[in-house]
Design an enzyme around this catalytic site. Structure first.
Site, PDB file in Angstrom:
ATOM      1  N   CYS A  98      -5.129  18.971  10.183  1.00 12.28           N
ATOM      2  CA  CYS A  98      -4.152  19.119  11.039  1.00 12.28           C
ATOM      3  C   CYS A  98      -3.479  20.383  11.285  1.00 12.28           C
ATOM      4  O   CYS A  98      -3.769  21.260  10.080  1.00 12.28           O
ATOM      5  CB  CYS A  98      -2.996  18.127  10.594  1.00 12.28           C
ATOM      6  SG  CYS A  98      -2.119  18.548   8.892  1.00 12.28           S
ATOM      7  N   LYS A 122       0.952  -1.313   0.033  1.00 14.53           N
ATOM      8  CA  LYS A 122       0.125   0.017  -0.008  1.00 14.53           C
ATOM      9  C   LYS A 122       0.810   1.193  -0.062  1.00 14.53           C
ATOM     10  O   LYS A 122       0.429   2.421  -0.825  1.00 14.53           O
ATOM     11  CB  LYS A 122      -0.884   0.082   1.078  1.00 14.53           C
ATOM     12  CG  LYS A 122      -1.784   1.469   1.376  1.00 14.53           C
ATOM     13  CD  LYS A 122      -2.639   1.303   2.661  1.00 14.53           C
ATOM     14  CE  LYS A 122      -1.794   1.926   3.878  1.00 14.53           C
ATOM     15  NZ  LYS A 122      -2.032   3.287   4.106  1.00 14.53           N
ATOM     16  N   ASN A 123       1.966   1.257   0.802  1.00 15.60           N
ATOM     17  CA  ASN A 123       2.726   2.564   0.753  1.00 15.60           C
ATOM     18  C   ASN A 123       3.570   2.706  -0.247  1.00 15.60           C
ATOM     19  O   ASN A 123       4.270   3.528  -0.361  1.00 15.60           O
ATOM     20  CB  ASN A 123       3.585   2.324   2.206  1.00 15.60           C
ATOM     21  CG  ASN A 123       2.986   2.213   3.518  1.00 15.60           C
ATOM     22  OD1 ASN A 123       1.547   2.791   3.397  1.00 15.60           O
ATOM     23  ND2 ASN A 123       3.525   1.750   4.533  1.00 15.60           N
ATOM     24  N   ILE A 155       8.648   7.480  16.647  1.00  8.64           N
ATOM     25  CA  ILE A 155       8.280   7.849  15.326  1.00  8.64           C
ATOM     26  C   ILE A 155       6.828   8.726  15.585  1.00  8.64           C
ATOM     27  O   ILE A 155       6.862   9.986  15.183  1.00  8.64           O
ATOM     28  CB  ILE A 155       8.038   6.932  14.231  1.00  8.64           C
ATOM     29  CG1 ILE A 155       9.340   6.025  14.076  1.00  8.64           C
ATOM     30  CG2 ILE A 155       7.618   7.425  13.046  1.00  8.64           C
ATOM     31  CD1 ILE A 155      10.479   6.693  13.681  1.00  8.64           C
ATOM     32  N   ARG A 211       2.845  19.225  13.010  1.00 10.22           N
ATOM     33  CA  ARG A 211       2.567  17.923  12.213  1.00 10.22           C
ATOM     34  C   ARG A 211       3.731  18.152  11.005  1.00 10.22           C
ATOM     35  O   ARG A 211       4.325  19.015  10.740  1.00 10.22           O
ATOM     36  CB  ARG A 211       1.006  17.962  11.655  1.00 10.22           C
ATOM     37  CG  ARG A 211       0.151  17.711  12.476  1.00 10.22           C
ATOM     38  CD  ARG A 211       0.118  16.495  13.193  1.00 10.22           C
ATOM     39  NE  ARG A 211      -0.428  15.479  12.328  1.00 10.22           N
ATOM     40  CZ  ARG A 211      -0.477  14.244  12.432  1.00 10.22           C
ATOM     41  NH1 ARG A 211      -0.135  13.811  13.643  1.00 10.22           N
ATOM     42  NH2 ARG A 211      -1.028  13.301  11.572  1.00 10.22           N
ATOM     43  N   PRO A 212       4.116  16.830  10.507  1.00 12.12           N
ATOM     44  CA  PRO A 212       4.979  16.837   9.297  1.00 12.12           C
ATOM     45  C   PRO A 212       4.665  17.397   8.027  1.00 12.12           C
ATOM     46  O   PRO A 212       5.686  17.735   7.106  1.00 12.12           O
ATOM     47  CB  PRO A 212       5.059  15.235   9.086  1.00 12.12           C
ATOM     48  CG  PRO A 212       4.773  14.496  10.252  1.00 12.12           C
ATOM     49  CD  PRO A 212       3.579  15.468  10.753  1.00 12.12           C
ATOM     50  N   LEU A 269       7.187  20.142   6.654  1.00 10.81           N
ATOM     51  CA  LEU A 269       8.458  19.687   5.893  1.00 10.81           C
ATOM     52  C   LEU A 269       8.074  19.756   4.305  1.00 10.81           C
ATOM     53  O   LEU A 269       9.089  20.052   3.554  1.00 10.81           O
ATOM     54  CB  LEU A 269       8.966  18.393   6.366  1.00 10.81           C
ATOM     55  CG  LEU A 269       9.464  18.309   7.644  1.00 10.81           C
ATOM     56  CD1 LEU A 269       9.920  16.607   7.891  1.00 10.81           C
ATOM     57  CD2 LEU A 269      10.532  19.281   7.913  1.00 10.81           C
ATOM     58  N   ARG A 282      -8.551  -0.697   4.824  1.00 13.50           N
ATOM     59  CA  ARG A 282      -7.437   0.260   4.229  1.00 13.50           C
ATOM     60  C   ARG A 282      -6.121  -0.255   3.941  1.00 13.50           C
ATOM     61  O   ARG A 282      -5.769   0.283   3.092  1.00 13.50           O
ATOM     62  CB  ARG A 282      -7.557   1.522   5.531  1.00 13.50           C
ATOM     63  CG  ARG A 282      -8.719   2.256   5.435  1.00 13.50           C
ATOM     64  CD  ARG A 282      -8.342   3.494   6.483  1.00 13.50           C
ATOM     65  NE  ARG A 282      -6.966   4.309   6.113  1.00 13.50           N
ATOM     66  CZ  ARG A 282      -6.174   4.667   6.832  1.00 13.50           C
ATOM     67  NH1 ARG A 282      -6.034   4.745   8.110  1.00 13.50           N
ATOM     68  NH2 ARG A 282      -5.247   5.211   6.317  1.00 13.50           N
ATOM     69  N   ARG A 333      -4.300  10.789   4.641  1.00 17.63           N
ATOM     70  CA  ARG A 333      -3.223  11.763   4.785  1.00 17.63           C
ATOM     71  C   ARG A 333      -2.580  11.796   3.425  1.00 17.63           C
ATOM     72  O   ARG A 333      -2.203  12.634   2.929  1.00 17.63           O
ATOM     73  CB  ARG A 333      -2.457  11.454   6.097  1.00 17.63           C
ATOM     74  CG  ARG A 333      -1.499  12.485   6.154  1.00 17.63           C
ATOM     75  CD  ARG A 333      -0.650  12.194   7.563  1.00 17.63           C
ATOM     76  NE  ARG A 333       0.162  13.320   7.817  1.00 17.63           N
ATOM     77  CZ  ARG A 333      -0.076  14.715   8.095  1.00 17.63           C
ATOM     78  NH1 ARG A 333      -1.179  14.869   8.323  1.00 17.63           N
ATOM     79  NH2 ARG A 333       0.682  15.484   8.424  1.00 17.63           N
ATOM     80  N   LYS A 342      14.570  16.515   9.580  1.00 13.39           N
ATOM     81  CA  LYS A 342      14.221  15.193  10.069  1.00 13.39           C
ATOM     82  C   LYS A 342      13.482  13.945   8.913  1.00 13.39           C
ATOM     83  O   LYS A 342      13.185  14.817   8.086  1.00 13.39           O
ATOM     84  CB  LYS A 342      13.288  15.143  11.235  1.00 13.39           C
ATOM     85  CG  LYS A 342      11.906  15.673  10.792  1.00 13.39           C
ATOM     86  CD  LYS A 342      10.882  15.429  12.165  1.00 13.39           C
ATOM     87  CE  LYS A 342       9.604  15.899  12.117  1.00 13.39           C
ATOM     88  NZ  LYS A 342       8.569  15.587  13.023  1.00 13.39           N
ATOM     89  N   ASP A 373       5.245   0.798  11.888  1.00  8.98           N
ATOM     90  CA  ASP A 373       4.187  -0.131  11.438  1.00  8.98           C
ATOM     91  C   ASP A 373       3.775  -1.483  11.956  1.00  8.98           C
ATOM     92  O   ASP A 373       3.020  -2.122  11.683  1.00  8.98           O
ATOM     93  CB  ASP A 373       3.944   0.184   9.969  1.00  8.98           C
ATOM     94  CG  ASP A 373       3.279   1.376   9.307  1.00  8.98           C
ATOM     95  OD1 ASP A 373       2.853   2.303  10.389  1.00  8.98           O
ATOM     96  OD2 ASP A 373       3.310   1.775   8.185  1.00  8.98           O
TER      97      ASP A 373
END
Length: 430
Positions: free
Chosen positions: A126, A22-23, A339, A131-132, A135, A409, A102, A172, A317
């Protein structure tokens, strides 16, 4: 709402085909926005997140076709799909679509690179800064984009002539920011250097896809990526890599229940740290020609301490699944989550099985017990959900996992794969 019902106590024996990651599939699908030619993806998993991203891409003008199964392919094969963004018809990614997932925010990179503008909802409402997503915006600004926040949307515009190459050092490591800036830089003018990037196998899968599409990228698989921008990209045919998180999940399920399972198509090199830790718990792991074989020896589960880290470290994960395994170890183990700050929501649900877990800050201390008891539990997020299934497979009696849309998902045909290996598990319509 659907539930999963299972009765624990059965050893897992048989073969489980590992689905496409999925990723990797999601950013590969998003990469289709970078070219007006068709991008063909093979081994795409059948997941709710994939369907949601299809809706988002269609909103931008991507034509999507799903092809039939090829001769000789079994039911473990993923989908073969074509994504054709001949024209970008809309550069807005609306809140009602982006808020659900996301990763859909990542369309901002290709849209800026190709259409020179994008209006994308902040993911999940968010806040910028904590939150990331900050970046992403930092990197896009370095490429010359003008960015404003307007009523919950990021409104971005590239300079005249398109994005401009730059030297960007991430403060990061961020998987999402790496995907987004890598895709954006392929069509930028000049050379872009990205330092301190994520090195996950899914990043490599996407980078190699972009190269197949005509991008010029060096340093693939390292912390520094150098991208020489090109005027246009063309179509390509690319395979989605096997899902290393699914691999680790089923390996831990086999470890917890006992038995002998072949994880067909699994690539050990994609999660070697996790497999090394799993071996220390007393599990026998053997790489075979067609996959990874997992056996648990007769000495029970040994306690092992673990700390999550970006790749090549232990994946966050797999943290919830490993915690489930440790609940039945023969001693005390500690798990440090580095993380995400809020990734222990499964602890309270595992406690319903009788697990002994104490959390202090980033560290969870797990005191193993010889047995767990089945319970009614509630899925809290994607990865935590499957930890409850693993616990239920080993627990005495009946377990019911509620709110399983999280599982859909990220895990393809979970109950079918497990039942074929002897698990007593079924989906119950709600």
């Amino acid at each position: 709402m659907d539930r999963i019902r299972l009765v624990g106590g059965n050893e897992l024996r048989g073969e489980i085909p590992i689905s496409g990651a999925k990723n990797a599939a999601l950013p590969l699908m998003i990469a289709s926005l970078l070219t007006d030619e068709p991008l063909v993806l093979q081994n795409v998993p059948r997941l709710a997140d994939v369907k949601q991203l299809e809706r988002i891409l269609e909103n931008h003008g991507v034509d999507i076709a799903v092809h039939g199964r090829r001769r000789g392919e079994d039911d473990g094969a993923g989908q073969r799909m074509t994504f054709h963004a001949a024209d970008i018809v809309d550069t807005t990614a609306p809140y009602e679509l982006v808020s659900v997932m996301r990763a859909s925010f990542w369309v901002i990179g290709p849209l800026l690179a190709r259409a020179h503008e994008a209006r994308v909802s902040l993911p999940g409402g968010c806040a910028i800064g904590t939150r990331p997503v900050d970046l992403f915006l930092y990197g896009l600004k370095e490429l010359g984009a003008q960015i404003e926040i307007d009523e919950g949307y990021v409104v971005a515009k590239a300079p005249k002539g398109g994005l401009i190459g730059a030297h960007i050092v991430f403060p990061k490591v961020s998987v999402g920011a790496t995907h987004t800036l890598l895709m954006a830089a392929t069509l930028a003018r000049g050379v872009t250097v990205l330092e301190n990037v994520a090195m996950e196998p899914e990043i490599t899968n996407v980078a190699e896809c972009l190269v197949a599409m005509g991008a010029k990228i060096s340093g693939i698989g390292t912390r520094i990526l150098t991208i020489e921008g090109v005027e246009r990209l063309h179509g390509a045919t690319v395979d989605v890599i096997p899902d290393r998180i699914e691999t680790g999940t089923f390996a831990m399920a086999a470890a917890m229940t006992g038995g002998d399972v072949l994880l067909r198509g699994a690539r050990a090199e994609h999660l070697q740290t996790a497999l090394d830790i799993l071996a220390r718990t007393g599990v026998e792991l053997t790489q075979e020609a067609n996959g990874l074989r997992v056996r648990r020896n007769g000495n029970g589960i040994q306690p092992v301490d673990v700390e999550t880290d970006p790749f090549p470290g232990f994946p966050t994960d797999l943290q919830a699944q490993f915690m489930a395994l440790m609940t039945m170890s023969s001693g005390v183990s500690s798990i440090r989550e580095t993380i995400f700050e809020n990734r222990y929501m499964h602890v309270a649900e595992l406690a319903r099985f009788g697990a002994d877990i104490r959390v202090e800050g980033q560290v969870a201390t797990v005191t193993g017990k010889p047995t767990l008891k089945g319970a009614q539990v509630m899925a809290t997020d994607l990865r935590a959900s499957v930890s409850l299934v693993i616990a239920g497979l080993a627990a005495h009696g009946e377990t019911v996992v509620n709110r399983i849309y999280h599982l859909d998902r990220g895990f393809e045909r979970l109950e079918d794969k497990l039942s074929r290996c002897g698990a007593e598990i079924e989906r119950v319509a709600g």
